[in-house]
Each structure stands twice: as C-alpha cells, then as structure tokens.
Design an enzyme around this catalytic site. Structure first.
Site, short mmCIF file in Angstrom:
data_model
loop_
_atom_site.label_atom_id
_atom_site.label_comp_id
_atom_site.label_asym_id
_atom_site.label_seq_id
_atom_site.Cartn_x
_atom_site.Cartn_y
_atom_site.Cartn_z
N GLU A 114 -4.09 6.22 1.65
CA GLU A 114 -3.59 4.21 1.57
C GLU A 114 -4.38 3.81 2.33
OE1 GLU A 114 -0.32 2.12 4.55
OE2 GLU A 114 -0.04 4.01 2.77
N LYS B 208 0.98 -1.71 -0.35
CA LYS B 208 0.11 -0.21 0.42
C LYS B 208 0.98 1.09 0.05
CE LYS B 208 -2.68 -1.14 4.30
NZ LYS B 208 -2.22 -2.81 3.52
N THR B 209 1.80 0.98 0.53
CA THR B 209 2.72 2.45 0.99
C THR B 209 3.57 2.98 -0.44
OG1 THR B 209 2.76 2.41 3.38
CG2 THR B 209 4.56 3.85 2.35
#
Length: 460
Positions: free
Chosen positions: A168, A124-125
C-alpha cells in the site's frame, strides 16, 4: 525529503524496532526476520501483535529504555514515537543509523523485482487486500504490506517466497515517494491532506513524481481526469481501468443483488474475460476489483484464481465491516473519512434494502474538517439520520476554530455529542427494526460501533 542510502541494509545483522507493536511495524518485522535479520523490539503495551512476534522468536522489551538498543546496527522507529522518547534519544546519540518506519518500508520494497504499489486517495487498503488474496489463490505467494487487517492472512502483512510484493502506497506527506515501485496502481486522485499539499494541483504533481519513479508498468484509472493528468509525460507502459469501454479493463453488465452482493463482467478490449461475484458493496468497490484484477492478470494470475478469490473476499477490517446483525438492526463500521469515501459508502448503503441508514461520523483533523466543511455536510446528508462526535484532532491543534457543531448545523436533523457513551445511548434508544447503523471515520469511532453493539445486545 532526506535521502536514504538504498544499500543501508547491506551488511546489517541486528535491527531494533522502537514501537514494534505498531500495525505498520509488524509486517516489516515479519519480512526482515524471514530474510535472516536478527530482530529485537520494544513497546509500551502488551498486545496480540507482540505475542505473535514473540512466537516468531523475536525478543521484545516492554517499556522504552536506552539499554534496549544495545547491539543493534540499525534502529527503526514509528512516526508515533515522540522526540523526547529516551530510547529514541539514545538511538540518535549512538552513531548507529536510525530510520523512520516509512523509510525502512521503502528499502524493503527495493528487495523485490515486482513490487506492486497501490496508490490513490481512496480504496488503497481494499484494493491491496483484493490483490493479495487473488495472488494467494493463484499460488503466486506474494509478500504483502497492507494498511488494514486482511482476515485471510490474519493481519496486515505476510511473507512470501516469490519476487512479488503488494505494498500500500500512501501519499500522506509524500510517504509513497520513499518506495521503489515496479508496478504502480493509481486508483484516483482527490483533494485531501490539504494541510500538507495546499492544493489539488500539488497533489497531482506528487502523484506524477510517483509515476515517474515506477520502473515497469502503470495501472491507472482511465475515468479519473486527475489520475490521467498525473501520468502525462511519463514514458512507461500504461494499462487503464474503469467503467468506460475506452479503458483496457472495465466492468460491464453490473447487477446489484440484495444486501452486499454484486456481479459484473470483467471486460478486456471488448472481450468478456469472466463474471465476478463481489461481496463488498458499492460502485467504488467494483472499480477497486477491476483494478486488482488488471494488476493480478498482469502479474500472472489465472482467471479462475480471480473468480475464486472474489467469491471468498469479505473485505478488509473496518471496510464496511458488519459487527452486529440481530433483531432487524445491522451495525457496520467503515474507515471512510474523506467526503468522497463517505459518499461512496453511504451511497452503497442506501442501495441496500434497509429502512433507514444512520451515519455516525467522527470528523478527523481540524484542517480537513474546516477546508472541506460543505463537502462533508453534503455527503453526510445522504444518510437518513446523522450523528457526530467531537472532531479528533490527532496531530493538530485547533487553530481553525472549528467544532463538530459547525458541521452539525449544516445537516438537517443532525445531532452531536461529546462522548461515544452519549452517542451510543442516543442511537440505541432511537434505532428501529430495519435500520443500518454505520460508524464512519479513521480515528477510534470503531469503539462506538462496539458500544452500540453491546448496548443493543443488552437491550435484547
């Protein structure tokens, strides 16, 4: 889940942040300050984040006291603030609405017409960072809330003037169900946070709810069976990505160069769109790059902007971040804390021209370590040498009766130590020219990477 009035920010002027120095609070303070709200905050320790917030004109109190909330007509706190915190208790007694940070984040996402929520068990990051950097390169001027620090924006968030937001979206305790996604990316779905979800099937159901909440478009890993199962019955436009040419967007003609350099063709329905140079390692990051590219193109980014952004993209902080490279020894730090993430990181490391790969791992939470013990043992065995710290329990009590030794006993040649001091001494004593030492975990094992770096510098 508590239902929050989606209009609660309307007619509010003064927002007070308890724990304003938190990495998740800073971008929210940035965004709402830019939108004209009067922001105040409090925190216990002086940090660079507090200095940056003061530079924006935000008054900040050091220390948590009941009088800090005076005048606020909405109060927000981080999940880390304990129930017996005097300032939080005063807030709850004040009659003023009180929100937890993730609830406020959801309300902020509602203010954007094109909020791209990046979800998935892993990546995700990095993907949020890639997408933000592409949009900036393409002059799309996004607002962003990222779960790590992106060097090009100098932190974990930025304020843009367009209707685009990159956010996110974390599935932990169903936090992402508080968001208002217009465009959703589902990178992958894996068995994690089982202390909350119980089963993989429950995780898939939660992602299905997230997909159902998406108002415009789903961008989904077509190679991941769990992700495709999650979107069954969701009547929204779907864009798929992956490695298979059955997807809308996919990677082809992958070339792994020396070190962390990778190249691939980004394909769309059999047509080559561009050749991408990627400077973060591993097959998993190619997949993240394809997902980010698909989302960026969907949002109006040009192909040239994508190529330029990836040429400059060096990763987010704590994502295979090289912290030392001298005298033939390299030290890197990575946030990987789930077996699938550790496998991806160590597999990428083993493809590089290092003599040996060291994995220095800090297990995180007793529940995850216990439930996935054999999986952790298998993936940590990819490394040539494995060193473990004690388990970081975080929010948990060790009712599982699980210890680092239980994991170490399942890995050939593995050693474990109680302190980072002991680990760094051991690693520095035994490291050789040509070695890569990579610290792995989402706790504070990055401190161990710094210790190893300092001891290697002192030794040389």
């Amino acid at each position: 889940m508590i239902n929050i009035d989606e209009n609660i920010l309307n007619n509010k002027r003064h927002l007070h942040f308890i724990g304003i120095g938190g990495s998740g609070m800073y971008p929210l303070a940035q965004i709402l300050h830019a939108k004209g709200y009067y922001i105040t905050g409090s925190d216990n320790n002086e940090t660079d984040t507090l200095k940056a917030e003061r530079a924006m004109g935000i008054p900040i109190f050091l220390g948590h006291r009941p009088e800090n909330i005076e005048g606020a007509d909405l109060i927000v706190h981080t999940a880390a603030i304990m129930a017996d915190n005097a300032e939080l208790i005063a807030a709850q007694k004040s009659g003023v609405p009180v929100l937890e940070r993730s609830q406020l984040l959801g309300l902020v996402t509602k203010k954007f017409d094109r909020c791209v929520c990046v979800s998935g068990a892993h990546g995700k990051t990095t993907t949020s960072s890639m997408l933000t950097q592409i949009m900036m390169e393409g002059n799309l001027d996004p607002t962003a809330v990222i779960g790590g620090k992106l060097p090009v924006i100098g932190g974990s968030g930025r304020v843009g003037k367009s209707d685009l937001m990159v956010c996110e979206a974390c599935e932990f305790v169903d936090t992402f169900l508080k968001l208002y996604p217009d465009i959703s990316i589902i990178l992958n779905i894996d068995a994690d946070h089982l202390d909350y979800f119980g089963t993989l099937e429950n995780i898939i159901k939660s992602f299905h709810k997230f997909a159902m909440m998406t108002t415009k478009t789903l961008i989904v890993n077509g190679d991941d069976a769990n992700s495709m199962k999650a979107i069954e019955g969701v009547e929204k436009p779907v864009i798929t990505f992956g490695f298979s040419d059955q997807n809308d967007y996919y990677a082809e003609n992958v070339l792994y160069q020396s070190g962390i350099h990778t190249e691939f063709d980004l394909m769309h329905h059999g047509e080559k769109l561009m050749r991408i140079e990627l400077h973060v390692p591993g097959r998993h990051n190619i997949l993240n790059a394809v997902a980010a590219s698909a989302a960026a193109l969907h949002c109006g980014a040009g192909e040239d902007a994508i190529v330029r952004a990836f040429r400059e993209f060096g990763g987010a902080k704590r994502r295979f971040e090289v912290v030392y490279k001298e005298n033939g020894i390299t030290v890197a730090d990575d946030y990987a804390h789930h077996p699938a993430e550790i496998k991806a990181t160590l597999s990428a490391a083993k493809e590089m021209p290092f003599k040996r790969v060291w994995a220095v791992h800090q297990p995180f939470t007793y529940s995850r370590t216990s439930m996935l013990l054999d999986d952790f043992a298998e993936v940590l065995s990819i490394a040539d040498r494995t060193v473990l710290s004690e388990i970081m329990g975080s929010r948990e009590v060790n009712t599982y009766n699980i210890f680092a030794k239980d994991l170490a006993d399942k890995i050939d040649g593995c050693v474990w130590f109680k302190t980072f001091e002991e680990i760094s001494d051991y690693v520095v004593e035994h490291a050789e020219e040509g070695d890569l030492i990579i610290t792995l975990g989402c706790g504070d094992v990055n401190k161990c990477a710094q210790m190893i770096k300092e001891k290697l510098q002192a030794k040389n």
